[in-house]
Design a protein around this motif. Structure first.
Motif, PDB file in Angstrom:
ATOM      1  N   CYS A 246      34.076  40.733  47.049  1.00 21.37           N
ATOM      2  CA  CYS A 246      34.453  41.401  45.808  1.00 21.37           C
ATOM      3  C   CYS A 246      34.389  40.385  44.673  1.00 21.37           C
ATOM      4  O   CYS A 246      35.102  39.377  44.701  1.00 21.37           O
ATOM      5  N   SER A 247      33.538  40.651  43.683  1.00 25.50           N
ATOM      6  CA  SER A 247      33.391  39.710  42.587  1.00 25.50           C
ATOM      7  C   SER A 247      32.731  40.388  41.393  1.00 25.50           C
ATOM      8  O   SER A 247      31.727  41.086  41.557  1.00 25.50           O
ATOM      9  N   GLY A 248      33.275  40.184  40.216  1.00 20.72           N
ATOM     10  CA  GLY A 248      32.660  40.677  38.991  1.00 20.72           C
ATOM     11  C   GLY A 248      32.387  42.164  38.958  1.00 20.72           C
ATOM     12  O   GLY A 248      31.349  42.587  38.460  1.00 20.72           O
ATOM     13  N   GLY A 249      33.284  42.969  39.501  1.00 23.73           N
ATOM     14  CA  GLY A 249      33.101  44.413  39.491  1.00 23.73           C
ATOM     15  C   GLY A 249      32.086  44.910  40.500  1.00 23.73           C
ATOM     16  O   GLY A 249      31.652  46.057  40.421  1.00 23.73           O
ATOM     17  N   LYS A 250      31.703  44.061  41.451  1.00 22.79           N
ATOM     18  CA  LYS A 250      30.739  44.449  42.479  1.00 22.79           C
ATOM     19  C   LYS A 250      31.332  44.258  43.863  1.00 22.79           C
ATOM     20  O   LYS A 250      32.121  43.351  44.082  1.00 22.79           O
ATOM     21  N   LEU A 251      30.924  45.101  44.789  1.00 17.64           N
ATOM     22  CA  LEU A 251      31.240  44.951  46.199  1.00 17.64           C
ATOM     23  C   LEU A 251      29.921  44.682  46.914  1.00 17.64           C
ATOM     24  O   LEU A 251      28.985  45.461  46.795  1.00 17.64           O
ATOM     25  N   VAL A 252      29.859  43.590  47.649  1.00 14.56           N
ATOM     26  CA  VAL A 252      28.664  43.257  48.410  1.00 14.56           C
ATOM     27  C   VAL A 252      29.041  43.312  49.881  1.00 14.56           C
ATOM     28  O   VAL A 252      29.925  42.590  50.330  1.00 14.56           O
ATOM     29  N   ILE A 253      28.373  44.186  50.632  1.00 12.33           N
ATOM     30  CA  ILE A 253      28.665  44.361  52.053  1.00 12.33           C
ATOM     31  C   ILE A 253      27.583  43.655  52.852  1.00 12.33           C
ATOM     32  O   ILE A 253      26.397  43.918  52.680  1.00 12.33           O
ATOM     33  N   THR A 254      28.011  42.751  53.733  1.00  9.74           N
ATOM     34  CA  THR A 254      27.087  41.976  54.548  1.00  9.74           C
ATOM     35  C   THR A 254      27.502  42.093  56.005  1.00  9.74           C
ATOM     36  O   THR A 254      28.697  42.143  56.305  1.00  9.74           O
TER      37      THR A 254
END
Length: 87
Positions: free
Chosen positions: A47-55
């Motif tokens: 979670c960073s800068g209004g983004k969710l990155v799923i890995t």
């Protein structure tokens, strides 16, 4: 199924702890399987800068750095003995 790079969704409301409203994001569909997110796949959500990155968690590189040169010693004890003090 045609691959879509961008999918528009919304955040839902769901009952959470003590029936308190909780934001919920549901991702479902065969497209997840096509991208390698099959049943039981461990994931990491950044979670960073209004983004969710799923890995996929099994694809994350872990780097270790040496903190000291002193050997580390560990002692194992059975759970039934943990915290017990002999008087």
């Amino acid at each position: 199924m045609a691959f879509k790079k961008i999918r528009n969704m919304k955040v839902y409301e769901q009952s959470g702890y003590h029936y308190k409203s909780t934001p919920t994001i549901m991702l479902k569909g065969q497209w997840l399987n096509e991208l390698g997110f099959g049943y039981g796949t461990p994931i990491c959500v950044e979670c960073s800068g209004g983004k969710l990155v799923i890995t996929r968690a099994d694809e994350i590189e872990t780097t270790f750095r040496e903190i000291g040169t002193e050997p580390v010693m560990c002692v194992a004890e059975s759970a039934s003995e943990y915290g017990r003090r002999d008087a």
